[in-house]
Design a protein around this motif. Structure first.
Motif, PDB file in Angstrom:
ATOM      1  N   ARG A  16       0.839  -1.205   0.000  1.00  0.00           N
ATOM      2  CA  ARG A  16       0.000   0.000   0.000  1.00  0.00           C
ATOM      3  C   ARG A  16       0.872   1.253   0.000  1.00  0.00           C
ATOM      4  N   ASP A  17       0.321   2.318  -0.476  1.00  0.00           N
ATOM      5  CA  ASP A  17       1.035   3.592  -0.552  1.00  0.00           C
ATOM      6  C   ASP A  17       1.415   4.072   0.848  1.00  0.00           C
ATOM      7  N   GLY A  18       2.688   4.441   1.018  1.00  0.00           N
ATOM      8  CA  GLY A  18       3.172   4.934   2.296  1.00  0.00           C
ATOM      9  C   GLY A  18       3.731   3.860   3.211  1.00  0.00           C
ATOM     10  N   GLN A  19       3.611   2.581   2.846  1.00  0.00           N
ATOM     11  CA  GLN A  19       4.105   1.498   3.703  1.00  0.00           C
ATOM     12  C   GLN A  19       5.631   1.417   3.627  1.00  0.00           C
ATOM     13  N   ARG A  20       6.258   1.113   4.764  1.00  0.00           N
ATOM     14  CA  ARG A  20       7.707   0.950   4.809  1.00  0.00           C
ATOM     15  C   ARG A  20       8.067  -0.510   4.538  1.00  0.00           C
ATOM     16  N   VAL A  21       8.969  -0.711   3.594  1.00  0.00           N
ATOM     17  CA  VAL A  21       9.380  -2.057   3.188  1.00  0.00           C
ATOM     18  C   VAL A  21      10.886  -2.066   2.965  1.00  0.00           C
ATOM     19  N   LYS A  22      11.416  -3.280   2.784  1.00  0.00           N
ATOM     20  CA  LYS A  22      12.841  -3.442   2.482  1.00  0.00           C
ATOM     21  C   LYS A  22      12.967  -4.393   1.300  1.00  0.00           C
ATOM     22  N   VAL A  23      13.672  -3.957   0.268  1.00  0.00           N
ATOM     23  CA  VAL A  23      13.895  -4.770  -0.925  1.00  0.00           C
ATOM     24  C   VAL A  23      15.392  -4.802  -1.219  1.00  0.00           C
ATOM     25  N   ALA A  24      15.779  -5.694  -2.115  1.00  0.00           N
ATOM     26  CA  ALA A  24      17.193  -5.819  -2.481  1.00  0.00           C
ATOM     27  C   ALA A  24      17.293  -6.194  -3.950  1.00  0.00           C
ATOM     28  N   GLY A  25      18.449  -5.886  -4.544  1.00  0.00           N
ATOM     29  CA  GLY A  25      18.650  -6.246  -5.945  1.00  0.00           C
ATOM     30  C   GLY A  25      20.000  -5.785  -6.461  1.00  0.00           C
ATOM     31  N   LEU A  26      20.301  -6.221  -7.677  1.00  0.00           N
ATOM     32  CA  LEU A  26      21.487  -5.740  -8.373  1.00  0.00           C
ATOM     33  C   LEU A  26      21.240  -4.314  -8.841  1.00  0.00           C
ATOM     34  N   VAL A  27      22.250  -3.476  -8.742  1.00  0.00           N
ATOM     35  CA  VAL A  27      22.111  -2.078  -9.158  1.00  0.00           C
ATOM     36  C   VAL A  27      22.335  -1.997 -10.664  1.00  0.00           C
ATOM     37  N   LEU A  28      21.279  -1.660 -11.400  1.00  0.00           N
ATOM     38  CA  LEU A  28      21.373  -1.559 -12.855  1.00  0.00           C
ATOM     39  C   LEU A  28      21.718  -0.153 -13.320  1.00  0.00           C
ATOM     40  N   ARG A  48      27.505   7.933   0.575  1.00  0.00           N
ATOM     41  CA  ARG A  48      28.008   8.143  -0.781  1.00  0.00           C
ATOM     42  C   ARG A  48      28.823   6.951  -1.288  1.00  0.00           C
ATOM     43  N   ARG A  49      29.782   6.481  -0.488  1.00  0.00           N
ATOM     44  CA  ARG A  49      30.669   5.412  -0.949  1.00  0.00           C
ATOM     45  C   ARG A  49      29.888   4.142  -1.254  1.00  0.00           C
ATOM     46  N   LEU A  50      28.958   3.774  -0.376  1.00  0.00           N
ATOM     47  CA  LEU A  50      28.157   2.572  -0.601  1.00  0.00           C
ATOM     48  C   LEU A  50      27.325   2.720  -1.872  1.00  0.00           C
ATOM     49  N   ILE A  51      26.692   3.863  -2.042  1.00  0.00           N
ATOM     50  CA  ILE A  51      25.805   4.072  -3.186  1.00  0.00           C
ATOM     51  C   ILE A  51      26.563   3.990  -4.503  1.00  0.00           C
ATOM     52  N   LEU A  52      27.770   4.523  -4.539  1.00  0.00           N
ATOM     53  CA  LEU A  52      28.519   4.594  -5.792  1.00  0.00           C
ATOM     54  C   LEU A  52      29.321   3.336  -6.100  1.00  0.00           C
ATOM     55  N   SER A  53      29.520   2.464  -5.116  1.00  0.00           N
ATOM     56  CA  SER A  53      30.397   1.313  -5.342  1.00  0.00           C
ATOM     57  C   SER A  53      29.709  -0.042  -5.248  1.00  0.00           C
ATOM     58  N   SER A  54      28.580  -0.129  -4.590  1.00  0.00           N
ATOM     59  CA  SER A  54      27.955  -1.430  -4.355  1.00  0.00           C
ATOM     60  C   SER A  54      27.267  -1.947  -5.614  1.00  0.00           C
ATOM     61  N   GLY A  55      27.497  -3.227  -5.936  1.00  0.00           N
ATOM     62  CA  GLY A  55      26.813  -3.857  -7.063  1.00  0.00           C
ATOM     63  C   GLY A  55      25.492  -4.481  -6.668  1.00  0.00           C
ATOM     64  N   ILE A 113      11.140   5.537  -1.621  1.00  0.00           N
ATOM     65  CA  ILE A 113      11.937   6.635  -1.067  1.00  0.00           C
ATOM     66  C   ILE A 113      12.907   6.037  -0.051  1.00  0.00           C
ATOM     67  N   ALA A 114      14.193   6.009  -0.385  1.00  0.00           N
ATOM     68  CA  ALA A 114      15.179   5.335   0.459  1.00  0.00           C
ATOM     69  C   ALA A 114      15.393   6.089   1.770  1.00  0.00           C
ATOM     70  N   GLU A 115      15.460   5.315   2.866  1.00  0.00           N
ATOM     71  CA  GLU A 115      15.783   5.864   4.181  1.00  0.00           C
ATOM     72  C   GLU A 115      17.100   5.309   4.714  1.00  0.00           C
ATOM     73  N   HIS A 116      17.458   4.102   4.258  1.00  0.00           N
ATOM     74  CA  HIS A 116      18.730   3.495   4.665  1.00  0.00           C
ATOM     75  C   HIS A 116      19.111   2.442   3.634  1.00  0.00           C
ATOM     76  N   LEU A 117      20.408   2.357   3.331  1.00  0.00           N
ATOM     77  CA  LEU A 117      20.901   1.396   2.348  1.00  0.00           C
ATOM     78  C   LEU A 117      21.928   0.475   2.995  1.00  0.00           C
ATOM     79  N   ILE A 118      21.929  -0.788   2.568  1.00  0.00           N
ATOM     80  CA  ILE A 118      22.822  -1.808   3.127  1.00  0.00           C
ATOM     81  C   ILE A 118      23.591  -2.456   1.982  1.00  0.00           C
ATOM     82  N   ASP A 119      24.900  -2.505   2.105  1.00  0.00           N
ATOM     83  CA  ASP A 119      25.744  -3.130   1.082  1.00  0.00           C
ATOM     84  C   ASP A 119      25.666  -4.655   1.214  1.00  0.00           C
ATOM     85  N   LEU A 120      25.287  -5.336   0.128  1.00  0.00           N
ATOM     86  CA  LEU A 120      25.188  -6.800   0.118  1.00  0.00           C
ATOM     87  C   LEU A 120      26.207  -7.423  -0.835  1.00  0.00           C
TER      88      LEU A 120
END
Length: 233
Positions: free
Chosen positions: A88-100, A136-143, A161-168
């Motif tokens: 639903r719109d506004g719900q907080r979720v967590k997803v993952a994937g390869l950065v294209l 910045r470093r995680l966003i620009l380097s993580s695959g 809308i990203a609130e936190h990112l995790i390098d996998l």
């Protein structure tokens, strides 16, 4: 069974001199054939085949890399990109994937737009400037990364809308050691039902009089998948 053919050329200048002096020629046979036993090789895992496809072609027609990681992703309560269509719109979720794709247009006032992909679908991610500066470093380097954020739907446009990112990246690096994510032994478009890999897995050996040569088992670390991310900045 394998045959090794070796070729020796005669010593023409030396033999010509010997014949002049009445000495017998010492030419060795031009061709000799040696028979050696077949070599038993350990077949690659399904994951390693995917890794090698990415190394050589930048893509694969086999399983998607994230198909091998579903158990770990579920343990971390990470949902698939296809699940976002049921959120639903506004719900907080967590997803993952390869950065294209990563793009940061000059007209966007520091906002970065990313597209990630798993084996089910793609997802559009928005990263505000404040979060970009923090990670910045995680966003620009993580695959491969996981994104926790708030899902937003406006008309036919959806994004997270990203609130936190995790390098996998470490998890992605383990794909080469994985095998059979869905146990789909047959029915693949790039391999016959009784292909070479299946014969090796089932222990079938070609008929040969010579015993197979056992190769010493060595532990080789599987290389990481290099994701061909398109950056527009």
């Amino acid at each position: 069974m394998r045959r090794v053919v070796s070729l020796w050329l005669p010593h023409w200048p030396v033999d010509r001199i010997r014949r002049r002096h009445g000495e017998p020629s010492r030419d060795e046979p031009l061709v000799t054939v040696q028979t050696v036993g077949s070599v038993a090789l350990t077949p690659m895992t399904e994951g390693r085949e995917v890794v090698e496809d990415y190394r050589s072609k930048g893509l694969t027609l086999r399983q998607h890399p994230l198909a091998f990681l579903q158990a770990e992703l579920r343990q971390r309560r990470i949902r698939s990109c296809a699940d976002l269509h049921r959120v639903r719109d506004g719900q907080r979720v967590k997803v993952a994937g390869l950065v294209l794709v990563r793009q940061k247009p000059g007209s966007a006032k520091g906002v970065m737009f990313m597209t990630i992909e798993d084996e089910t679908d793609v997802a559009n991610i928005i990263v505000w400037p404040s979060l970009f500066e923090k990670q910045r470093r995680l966003i620009l380097s993580s695959g491969m990364m996981a994104i926790r954020g708030r899902y937003q739907r406006e008309g036919g446009v959806t994004h997270l809308i990203a609130e936190h990112l995790i390098d996998l990246s470490d998890l992605l690096r383990s794909v080469g050691d994985r095998d059979d994510p869905f146990s789909m032994r047959h029915g693949r478009g790039d391999e016959a039902k009784s292909g070479t890999r299946d014969r090796l897995r089932e222990g079938r050996k070609e008929t040969s009089n010579a015993p197979p040569t056992e190769m010493p088992e060595q532990r080789v670390e599987a290389p990481a998948i290099q994701v061909a991310t398109r950056d527009f900045r």
